[in-house]
Design a protein around this motif. Structure first.
Motif, PDB file in Angstrom:
ATOM      1  N   ALA A 163      -7.179  -5.437   4.601  1.00 34.38           N
ATOM      2  CA  ALA A 163      -6.873  -4.251   4.097  1.00 34.38           C
ATOM      3  C   ALA A 163      -5.691  -3.642   4.156  1.00 34.38           C
ATOM      4  O   ALA A 163      -5.275  -2.723   3.070  1.00 34.38           O
ATOM      5  CB  ALA A 163      -8.125  -3.481   4.225  1.00 34.38           C
ATOM      6  N   ASP A 164      -5.148  -3.677   5.547  1.00 36.37           N
ATOM      7  CA  ASP A 164      -4.452  -2.633   5.614  1.00 36.37           C
ATOM      8  C   ASP A 164      -2.993  -2.951   7.180  1.00 36.37           C
ATOM      9  O   ASP A 164      -4.155  -3.480   8.186  1.00 36.37           O
ATOM     10  CB  ASP A 164      -4.857  -1.158   5.968  1.00 36.37           C
ATOM     11  CG  ASP A 164      -3.245  -0.307   5.835  1.00 36.37           C
ATOM     12  OD1 ASP A 164      -2.633  -0.607   5.717  1.00 36.37           O
ATOM     13  OD2 ASP A 164      -3.491   0.453   6.406  1.00 36.37           O
ATOM     14  N   PHE A 165      -2.198  -3.029   7.010  1.00 35.34           N
ATOM     15  CA  PHE A 165      -1.421  -3.045   7.919  1.00 35.34           C
ATOM     16  C   PHE A 165      -0.224  -2.328   7.533  1.00 35.34           C
ATOM     17  O   PHE A 165       0.671  -3.004   6.939  1.00 35.34           O
ATOM     18  CB  PHE A 165      -1.460  -4.446   8.741  1.00 35.34           C
ATOM     19  CG  PHE A 165      -0.912  -5.839   7.783  1.00 35.34           C
ATOM     20  CD1 PHE A 165       0.795  -5.675   7.650  1.00 35.34           C
ATOM     21  CD2 PHE A 165      -1.928  -6.549   7.075  1.00 35.34           C
ATOM     22  CE1 PHE A 165       0.993  -7.168   6.532  1.00 35.34           C
ATOM     23  CE2 PHE A 165      -1.580  -7.368   6.373  1.00 35.34           C
ATOM     24  CZ  PHE A 165       0.302  -7.799   6.034  1.00 35.34           C
ATOM     25  N   VAL A 166       0.319  -2.731   8.887  1.00 35.77           N
ATOM     26  CA  VAL A 166       2.142  -2.095   8.721  1.00 35.77           C
ATOM     27  C   VAL A 166       2.386  -3.605   8.146  1.00 35.77           C
ATOM     28  O   VAL A 166       3.437  -3.957   7.953  1.00 35.77           O
ATOM     29  CB  VAL A 166       2.468  -1.432   9.872  1.00 35.77           C
ATOM     30  CG1 VAL A 166       4.070  -0.802   9.650  1.00 35.77           C
ATOM     31  CG2 VAL A 166       1.820  -0.083  10.547  1.00 35.77           C
ATOM     32  N   SER A 207      -0.238   6.724   3.863  1.00 37.07           N
ATOM     33  CA  SER A 207      -1.368   7.029   2.659  1.00 37.07           C
ATOM     34  C   SER A 207      -2.863   6.079   3.641  1.00 37.07           C
ATOM     35  O   SER A 207      -2.063   4.905   3.814  1.00 37.07           O
ATOM     36  CB  SER A 207      -0.969   5.919   1.053  1.00 37.07           C
ATOM     37  OG  SER A 207      -2.314   5.383   0.491  1.00 37.07           O
ATOM     38  N   ALA A 208      -3.747   6.212   3.204  1.00 36.61           N
ATOM     39  CA  ALA A 208      -5.309   5.647   3.506  1.00 36.61           C
ATOM     40  C   ALA A 208      -5.458   4.354   2.506  1.00 36.61           C
ATOM     41  O   ALA A 208      -6.461   2.985   3.376  1.00 36.61           O
ATOM     42  CB  ALA A 208      -6.508   6.602   3.562  1.00 36.61           C
ATOM     43  N   ASN A 209      -4.724   4.443   1.558  1.00 39.77           N
ATOM     44  CA  ASN A 209      -5.238   2.980   0.881  1.00 39.77           C
ATOM     45  C   ASN A 209      -3.380   2.499   0.498  1.00 39.77           C
ATOM     46  O   ASN A 209      -3.100   2.224  -0.640  1.00 39.77           O
ATOM     47  CB  ASN A 209      -5.684   3.284  -0.405  1.00 39.77           C
ATOM     48  CG  ASN A 209      -5.997   2.257  -1.739  1.00 39.77           C
ATOM     49  OD1 ASN A 209      -5.902   0.753  -0.802  1.00 39.77           O
ATOM     50  ND2 ASN A 209      -5.880   2.329  -2.740  1.00 39.77           N
ATOM     51  N   MET A 210      -2.969   1.998   1.761  1.00 36.93           N
ATOM     52  CA  MET A 210      -1.862   1.787   1.863  1.00 36.93           C
ATOM     53  C   MET A 210      -1.459   0.478   0.474  1.00 36.93           C
ATOM     54  O   MET A 210      -0.264   0.770  -0.878  1.00 36.93           O
ATOM     55  CB  MET A 210      -1.424   1.179   3.327  1.00 36.93           C
ATOM     56  CG  MET A 210       0.169   0.867   3.236  1.00 36.93           C
ATOM     57  SD  MET A 210       0.916   2.662   2.960  1.00 36.93           S
ATOM     58  CE  MET A 210       2.926   2.216   3.019  1.00 36.93           C
ATOM     59  N   ALA A 211      -2.378  -0.633   0.293  1.00 36.53           N
ATOM     60  CA  ALA A 211      -2.204  -1.941  -0.609  1.00 36.53           C
ATOM     61  C   ALA A 211      -1.881  -1.373  -1.898  1.00 36.53           C
ATOM     62  O   ALA A 211      -1.776  -2.400  -2.434  1.00 36.53           O
ATOM     63  CB  ALA A 211      -3.247  -2.814  -0.027  1.00 36.53           C
ATOM     64  N   GLY A 212      -3.399  -0.643  -1.747  1.00 40.40           N
ATOM     65  CA  GLY A 212      -2.630   0.042  -3.311  1.00 40.40           C
ATOM     66  C   GLY A 212      -2.417   0.922  -3.715  1.00 40.40           C
ATOM     67  O   GLY A 212      -1.748   1.190  -4.951  1.00 40.40           O
ATOM     68  N   GLU A 213      -1.015   1.544  -3.007  1.00 44.06           N
ATOM     69  CA  GLU A 213      -0.088   2.616  -3.333  1.00 44.06           C
ATOM     70  C   GLU A 213       0.698   1.438  -4.545  1.00 44.06           C
ATOM     71  O   GLU A 213       1.005   0.426  -4.917  1.00 44.06           O
ATOM     72  CB  GLU A 213       0.816   2.785  -2.350  1.00 44.06           C
ATOM     73  CG  GLU A 213       0.167   3.733  -0.797  1.00 44.06           C
ATOM     74  CD  GLU A 213       0.100   4.610  -1.651  1.00 44.06           C
ATOM     75  OE1 GLU A 213       1.541   5.533  -2.278  1.00 44.06           O
ATOM     76  OE2 GLU A 213      -0.996   5.580  -2.629  1.00 44.06           O
ATOM     77  N   ASP A 223       4.001   0.764  -7.102  1.00 44.12           N
ATOM     78  CA  ASP A 223       5.981   0.962  -6.898  1.00 44.12           C
ATOM     79  C   ASP A 223       6.541   2.207  -6.839  1.00 44.12           C
ATOM     80  O   ASP A 223       6.888   2.632  -5.293  1.00 44.12           O
ATOM     81  CB  ASP A 223       6.604   0.258  -7.674  1.00 44.12           C
ATOM     82  CG  ASP A 223       6.015  -1.313  -7.566  1.00 44.12           C
ATOM     83  OD1 ASP A 223       5.683  -2.154  -6.422  1.00 44.12           O
ATOM     84  OD2 ASP A 223       6.212  -2.121  -8.269  1.00 44.12           O
ATOM     85  N   ASP A 224       6.783   3.064  -7.604  1.00 45.64           N
ATOM     86  CA  ASP A 224       6.338   4.452  -7.187  1.00 45.64           C
ATOM     87  C   ASP A 224       6.496   5.439  -6.037  1.00 45.64           C
ATOM     88  O   ASP A 224       7.007   5.270  -5.274  1.00 45.64           O
ATOM     89  CB  ASP A 224       6.573   5.322  -8.923  1.00 45.64           C
ATOM     90  CG  ASP A 224       7.238   4.626 -10.204  1.00 45.64           C
ATOM     91  OD1 ASP A 224       8.237   4.167  -9.650  1.00 45.64           O
ATOM     92  OD2 ASP A 224       6.676   5.366 -10.398  1.00 45.64           O
ATOM     93  N   ASP A 225       5.146   4.805  -6.041  1.00 51.55           N
ATOM     94  CA  ASP A 225       4.286   6.084  -4.503  1.00 51.55           C
ATOM     95  C   ASP A 225       4.941   5.722  -3.303  1.00 51.55           C
ATOM     96  O   ASP A 225       5.419   5.963  -2.294  1.00 51.55           O
ATOM     97  CB  ASP A 225       3.009   6.206  -4.621  1.00 51.55           C
ATOM     98  CG  ASP A 225       2.303   6.905  -5.692  1.00 51.55           C
ATOM     99  OD1 ASP A 225       2.906   7.754  -6.322  1.00 51.55           O
ATOM    100  OD2 ASP A 225       1.235   6.994  -6.014  1.00 51.55           O
ATOM    101  N   PHE A 226       4.951   3.790  -3.299  1.00 49.79           N
ATOM    102  CA  PHE A 226       5.807   3.556  -2.440  1.00 49.79           C
ATOM    103  C   PHE A 226       7.149   4.202  -2.409  1.00 49.79           C
ATOM    104  O   PHE A 226       7.607   3.803  -0.502  1.00 49.79           O
ATOM    105  CB  PHE A 226       5.109   2.068  -1.897  1.00 49.79           C
ATOM    106  CG  PHE A 226       6.004   1.162  -0.717  1.00 49.79           C
ATOM    107  CD1 PHE A 226       5.139   1.172   0.358  1.00 49.79           C
ATOM    108  CD2 PHE A 226       7.301   1.134  -1.141  1.00 49.79           C
ATOM    109  CE1 PHE A 226       5.415   1.036   1.408  1.00 49.79           C
ATOM    110  CE2 PHE A 226       7.632   0.053   0.259  1.00 49.79           C
ATOM    111  CZ  PHE A 226       6.786  -0.134   1.300  1.00 49.79           C
ATOM    112  N   GLU A 227       8.297   3.890  -3.431  1.00 48.59           N
ATOM    113  CA  GLU A 227       8.637   4.158  -2.784  1.00 48.59           C
ATOM    114  C   GLU A 227       9.299   5.525  -3.120  1.00 48.59           C
ATOM    115  O   GLU A 227      10.297   5.716  -1.779  1.00 48.59           O
ATOM    116  CB  GLU A 227      10.359   4.373  -4.461  1.00 48.59           C
ATOM    117  CG  GLU A 227      11.194   4.616  -4.277  1.00 48.59           C
ATOM    118  CD  GLU A 227      12.050   4.964  -5.702  1.00 48.59           C
ATOM    119  OE1 GLU A 227      11.202   5.309  -6.957  1.00 48.59           O
ATOM    120  OE2 GLU A 227      12.613   4.601  -5.828  1.00 48.59           O
ATOM    121  N   LYS A 228       8.506   7.371  -3.348  1.00 55.61           N
ATOM    122  CA  LYS A 228       8.560   7.813  -3.145  1.00 55.61           C
ATOM    123  C   LYS A 228       8.617   8.497  -1.529  1.00 55.61           C
ATOM    124  O   LYS A 228       8.862   8.877  -0.272  1.00 55.61           O
ATOM    125  CB  LYS A 228       8.127   8.566  -3.302  1.00 55.61           C
ATOM    126  CG  LYS A 228       7.752   9.377  -4.483  1.00 55.61           C
ATOM    127  CD  LYS A 228       7.351  10.196  -5.020  1.00 55.61           C
ATOM    128  CE  LYS A 228       7.619  10.779  -6.954  1.00 55.61           C
ATOM    129  NZ  LYS A 228       6.218   9.661  -7.798  1.00 55.61           N
TER     130      LYS A 228
END
Lengths: 1002, 194, 98
Positions: A890-893, C29-35, C37-42
């Motif tokens: 679900a997550d990793f850096v 983010s606690a939900n990194m994979a679900g971010e 593109d815009d949010d990841f850019e920020k």
């Protein structure tokens, strides 16, 4: 006799202590305690140098650090040759050898002086105007010529044999400047018991008390009082007294750089004495007592040798016992020059006349001068000086015009007044304020915990300065103290001034007669040859900011930083602009106050201390075997082990074949190692690496990939799980510190809820890689407590046990594609265990191999090296490592960064293998790859070679490359254009040897 | 399992091969100071939350200091505060602190680093001056009293500094930096009489 | 060389012991994979780079090794204050007018 101009009854030096010295090969006698300048003057020598631009003859202007003219080369031997030494600061020692600079063939006849005649071509900004065209000539002609002609001294061309020392020091009160004010401040502070450092650039403390014959403090001569007070300070445990020490830079939060000249004044410095000592002082409070610097008068030909500052002439007389002439003239706009005339007259020197620009000044010194029979002229100007190699006359005219009169003199003493030395205050980011009444910039707004006292604060008079300084010293001690020492009252008593001198203001800018005549050279900045005319011209040509005027004319930009010239330059610019001085502003003072040697700045960081050289525990063995080492970061790594007669290629080929046919031993100790411990260790690993870890069994290993948040490969390495809560992580050699930092960053700031800790164990364990079909046979006899069978210890597993009786973490892993092991043992046992393994290895024909063979072997297997085959823009997919990314995680850096549109787009550069069509040709690493070698230049480059070697095991060259859409080009022919022809290559998979991987268990 | 692993790794060795400590026996003297490499010692890097400190202190026989820049010493064993959850434990009496921690069930991480570090003693009236040649901290007795310790900088490398006495320091550094650190301290000692 | 107060060591220590670690209070983010593109850019690329007060991360690299936060004025280069990692942005800054 130590010079015809020495007056035995004057000065403080002991006549008995003669010191011989030479200047331009001529031998002279001086006295110990002289400066080179005072000794030269004692011998009647005023001409000491040639100016920077016009090569005009120059003499000694000052008696201190502000000297712009008297720059000489001091040579102890071929390597100990220091250019641009100020003769006014260099103390004399027996045997000192000095040379003049910037002249050819000799000081009195200098061919370069043609520049003086041709000076209309060298006006302000001439570089910018003259050398404009043709453009190409700048690099080939103008710049080399200008560089050759410019500059003063010549730097030595041999390594500096001296050593330099450095020291961090801390104190409560740092007093900079050891004149009357500085000494008083230091006394007040020291008497409270706080830690005090008092520093002064001169050999002896006292500042202006060196020449102020009228000063008396606590019932004694001012200079004698200063010596007594400093001796008392030096004897106190809480005080450090530093003479010959210049505060050159004032940095943030009261961090001050000082250079102490330890042995430049000694005839034969002992080997253990550093030449200079760099003090980096952190002070709770700083007291600035840097005094004031006298300004010269700006008039035509005011640079002739023999023309000097009045205060300097007084110093030479009252301190060194030297008369600067036999028949002197005085030109002043200020009272202090009268005191010089009076002292000289009393010492038996004829004072031809005092020319005072002021209309009707009054005061006791003027009366005294008259009473001594000195001719005094008011409202008159010196409009020109006569003589060339030495001043011979001064031509005087009423300042509003009228008849001229020429008076023969052999020296002119001048004073336009005194400029408070606000350099350090300005460096501290304090803002100066202009006092319109006294026409002085004085400290205004403070930016740091410091205070200015005495002349540098614009305080006039000895009594007022001492009062101010003593109070400030006591307050600084109290304020510094308040934090945690508990305030203590000063126990001493304030020094009492019994007699002193007081001076009036003076003038700024050019005196009448300095222009606007364009043929007149009235110097503002002696060292950079800037005249009053140049500054006016700069303003006329549109330079309206003082910063522009400074850069256009170079006024104040020489090594003396305009100590005598800045205020004059500013006043002339302001007058030309028709603006008041504060509106034009003052340029910023920057460190260093006076030039600092590179030696002092570098200090201990030379030779072996330039940068740490890291060696492994096994290094001595490799060295004894004749290994050739390469630098990998700070590490020395064995590169290859040549046998007699072998070149590098022969050695590497032999090492590579030995590993694949028998076995090889490799020192892998430099690999980074981190022990990850805690109940959440696996969770943490899941987040930091792309791979899954939760299900990795204890005792097993996995190849891990670490990404940055942007999805690019950051590091890789094999990780062994020692226990459910304990991982032994390895990193690349170069990546070890940054990987540790990266892991700590996430652990401390993003995942602080995890119960896990990281410890660097890189240096705890020496690592011996034993690789090859015979590797198990070599290790097994030495191991206790570990079942070495393939069933019990399969590829990619780890066990703890003993080898040679010492603890080991034994990894079954391979970076060669052969059956392999990495034996970790506590570092101090590294060499002994290596030797034991080496002895076993000899029974099986094993070779030691170095990093070059390691690189070839891994490339044969298509194993990447992070940082060589990747460059910070390569994703796991680009590198063909998708298999190492946990698909269900679900997550990793890096999970999100990896999915960015550009990172999943088609046509990205992918790692592939390359085989040259001619197997003998070895590609160059870094070479560019194109599809069509016949296309026009610039060609479209579709990738580059990342790794390339001759592979003896494959019998051909092999290479890895990053190629756009590389994995879709298998079997395609591509081209590598090189200077000597195009190399044809075929795109292949990355594995060149043992594609099935069977040899891992072979 | 973690405890077992730790214990296994630290069982007193009966080596058939010799130990070769870095810089063994190196020493240099200047008028005001002596710089000498100390013999090997047992060391662990101990990490633990506040709640585990009491149990670990008991097991180690020395009270882990909680105040920054301080150390505690007992029976040849010294615990140096390096960070809010980090201690360097040095045992010079031949006992193994890793083994002592292995029996503690409270949350912690103990990792053996006996071979990672090398210790250099700097003693004499010029000891502080020698270290201040490359260490930017205030080493006056007020700021860095006897018993004080800190990870810090010496020249271009990291050290751990412990003050044993007014005129005696212990400098710990990583093994491969020990040559640099020893050379730096030797250079510093040449000018330490000032 | 600056003096920086380490909130864990509870004293000012020389800058040589520290390393800057970029802008602070940028939460992962606690939900990194679900971010998006815009949010990841920020989150990853955009930084405030102010003239004046900045909140930034530092690590007492060669000291206690802790990451912490600092408030610094980019104009004067003065540290206003430092505080431990995980603590909220201070609402009041000593000696700074709002």
């Amino acid at each position: 006799m130590s010079g015809a101009f020495r007056i035995p009854s004057a000065g403080r030096l002991s006549q008995a202590k003669t010191a011989r010295f030479s200047f331009d090969g001529q031998s002279y006698a001086g006295i110990e305690g002289d400066t080179l300048a005072s000794a030269l003057l004692a011998n009647g020598v005023h001409l000491v140098g040639r100016s920077f631009k016009y090569h005009r003859p120059r003499g000694i202007l000052s008696a201190g650090a502000e000297e712009p003219n008297a720059l000489v080369e001091i040579k102890r031997d071929a390597a100990r040759k220091t250019p641009n030494v100020r003769a006014t600061v260099q103390e004399l020692y027996d045997g000192l050898a000095a040379q003049s600079q910037n002249r050819w063939p000799s000081l009195s006849f200098d061919v370069g002086a043609v520049n003086d005649i041709a000076s209309p071509f060298f006006s302000a900004g001439f570089y910018y105007k003259t050398f404009m065209w043709p453009k190409a000539a700048w690099k080939s002609l103008y710049e080399p010529k200008i560089r050759a002609a410019a500059g003063l001294g010549v730097s030595p061309d041999q390594p500096d044999p001296d050593h330099y020392s450095s020291r961090y020091a801390h104190c409560d009160v740092l007093v900079l400047g050891g004149g009357a004010a500085g000494v008083a401040a230091a006394l007040a502070a020291a008497e409270t018991g706080v830690r005090v450092i008092l520093a002064d650039e001169q050999a002896e403390f006292g500042g202006s008390l060196r020449f102020e014959s009228g000063a008396r403090i606590d019932g004694q001569d001012g200079f004698a009082w200063a010596q007594g007070a400093v001796a008392k300070l030096a004897a106190m445990d809480n005080v450090r007294v530093l003479s010959r020490t210049t505060a050159f830079g004032y940095y943030a939060q009261n961090f001050v750089g000082l250079v102490e000249r330890v042995s430049d004044h000694l005839k034969a410095p002992g080997h253990d004495l550093p030449r200079e000592r760099l003090w980096q002082v952190r002070a709770r409070r700083v007291v600035l007592a840097s005094g004031a610097i006298e300004r010269h008068m700006v008039f035509a030909d005011n640079d002739r040798p023999g023309i000097m500052l009045a205060g300097a002439a007084r110093t030479y007389l009252n301190h060194y016992g030297v008369a600067v002439g036999k028949n002197v003239g005085v030109y002043t706009a200020n009272d202090s020059a009268y005191a010089a005339a009076i002292d000289l007259k009393k010492a038996g020197v004829n004072v031809a006349a005092i020319v005072d620009l002021r209309d009707n000044p009054t005061g006791p010194v003027i009366d005294e001068a008259r009473a001594l029979g000195i001719e005094v002229n008011f409202g008159r100007a010196v409009v020109r000086a006569g003589g060339k190699l030495r001043v011979s006359s001064m031509t005087v005219q009423p300042k509003n015009g009228g008849g001229e009169r020429t008076i023969p003199v052999d020296a002119i003493l001048m004073s336009a007044g005194w400029t408070p030395s606000v350099h350090l205050f300005s460096q501290s980011r304090g803002k100066v304020a202009f006092n319109d009444e006294t026409k002085r910039f004085v400290p205004g707004t403070y930016a740091q915990d410091c205070v200015s006292v005495g002349a540098c604060n614009g305080t006039d008079g000895l009594s007022a300065s001492l009062d101010e300084a003593y109070a400030a010293g006591a307050k600084a001690a109290r304020d510094a103290n308040a934090r945690d020492y508990g305030a203590k009252a000063a126990k001493g008593t304030k020094p009492k001034v019994d007699a002193s001198e007081s001076w009036s203001r003076g003038m700024l800018g050019a005196a009448p007669g300095a222009g606007p005549d364009t043929t007149v050279k009235a110097f503002v900045d002696f060292q950079n040859d800037v005249t009053a005319k140049d500054i006016r011209q700069a303003v006329h040509e549109g330079m309206h900011s003082i910063e522009h005027v400074k850069r256009f004319t170079t006024n104040g930009m020489a090594t003396d930083q305009g100590k005598t010239s800045n205020m004059h330059g500013l006043a002339i610019a302001a007058e030309t602009l028709g603006k008041p001085i504060p509106e034009v502003g003052l340029t910023t003072f920057r460190a260093p106050y006076t030039p600092v040697t590179f030696g002092a700045i570098v200090s201990h960081a030379r030779g072996p201390l330039f940068d740490p050289t890291r060696r492994t525990a096994i290094h001595p063995w490799a060295e004894a075997q004749g290994a050739v080492f390469e630098d990998v970061g700070q590490w020395k790594r064995a590169w290859y082990f040549p046998k007699t007669g072998e070149d590098m290629h022969a050695a590497v080929d032999r090492e590579c074949v030995a590993v694949r046919t028998k076995a090889g031993l490799f020192d892998a100790s430099t690999l980074g190692k981190i022990e990850v411990v805690g109940p959440d260790a696996a969770k943490f690993m899941e987040l930091l690496y792309t791979n899954p870890w939760e299900k990795l069994e204890p005792g097993r290993c996995r190849y891990g990939i670490m990404l940055r948040e942007d999805g690019f490969i950051y590091d890789d390495g094999v990780v062994g799980r020692l226990a459910p809560d304990r991982f032994h992580v390895t990193t690349t050699t170069g990546g070890a510190p940054r990987v540790m930092n990266h892991m700590e960053d996430y652990l401390q700031t993003e995942f602080p809820h995890l119960n896990v800790w990281l410890t660097s164990i890189t240096e705890q364990w020496a690592v011996i890689a034993v690789q090859g079909p015979k590797s198990r046979d070599i290790i097994a006899p030495l191991v206790e407590g570990i079942d070495m069978s393939d069933e019990a210890l399969p590829h990619m597993s780890v066990r703890e046990g003993k080898i040679c009786g010492v603890p080991t973490r034994l990894f079954r892993m391979s970076f060669t594609g052969e059956r392999g092991f990495e034996v970790n043992v506590p570092a101090d046992y590294g060499q002994a265990v290596w030797e034991a393994l080496w002895a076993e290895g000899q029974k099986h024909g094993a070779a030691a191999y170095g990093t070059e063979a390691m690189h070839v072997l891994r490339a044969e297997k298509g194993y990447i090296i992070v940082g060589q085959d990747t460059d910070g823009t390569v994703t796991p997919n680009d590198a063909g490592l998708d298999w190492a990314v946990g698909k269900k995680k679900a997550d990793f850096v890096g999970i999100r960064g990896m999915a960015r549109p550009d990172l999943v787009a088609k046509g990205r550069k992918q790692l592939v293998g390359l085989k040259t069509k001619d197997p003998k040709v070895v590609l160059e690493e870094g070479a560019q790859i194109v599809e069509d070698p016949k296309q026009a230049i610039p060609m479209k480059m579709i990738g580059h070679v990342t790794s390339s070697y001759w592979s003896q095991n494959c019998g051909r060259s092999i290479a890895l490359a990053l190629v756009a859409g590389g994995r879709d080009r298998m079997g395609d022919t591509l081209y590598v254009p090189m200077p000597n022809g195009v190399v044809e290559v075929e795109v292949t998979g990355m594995v060149f040897f043992d594609e099935t991987g069977g040899r891992l268990n072979g | 399992m973690a405890k077992a692993a730790a214990k296994k790794a630290t069982t007193a060795a009966t080596p058939s091969v010799g130990r070769r400590p870095a810089l063994a026996g190196r020493t240099t003297s200047a008028p005001a100071v002596k710089v000498e490499v100390l013999p090997p010692a047992e060391r662990i890097s101990l990490r633990a939350p506040e709640a585990s400190v009491a149990a670990l202190s008991k097991a180690l026989g020395v009270t882990l200091p909680k105040k920054p820049k301080t150390s505690a010493s007992k029976a040849g064993r010294t615990a140096l505060w390096l960070g809010p959850d980090e201690w360097l434990v040095i045992d010079e009496a031949g006992n193994d602190p890793l083994a002592d921690c292995a029996g503690v069930s409270a949350l912690h991480s103990a990792v053996g680093i006996s071979h990672r570090n090398v210790a250099i003693a700097v003693t004499g009236a010029g000891a502080a001056a020698t270290i201040n040649a490359g260490c930017p901290q205030d080493l006056s007795l007020d700021a860095f009293p006897v018993g004080a310790c800190s990870r810090t900088i010496l020249g271009k490398t990291e050290i751990v500094l412990l003050r044993n006495a007014a005129d005696a320091f212990r400098v710990e550094c990583w093994r491969s930096f020990s040559d640099y650190v020893f050379t730096f301290l030797s250079e510093g000692s040449r000018d330490a009489a000032v | 060389m600056l003096l920086i107060r380490c909130p864990y060591c509870e004293e000012e220590r020389p800058e040589l012991e520290f390393r800057n670690a970029g802008e602070a209070h940028i939460a992962r983010s606690a939900n990194m994979a679900g971010e998006s593109d815009d949010d990841f850019e920020k989150f990853f690329f955009i930084r405030s780079n102010p003239k004046g007060i900045i909140h930034e991360r530092w690590r007492h690299m060669h000291g206690c090794a802790r990451f912490f936060n600092a408030v610094r004025d980019t104009v004067t280069d003065k540290f206003i204050m430092t505080y431990k990692a995980g603590e909220p942005k201070p609402s009041k800054l000593p000696g700074v007018a709002k």
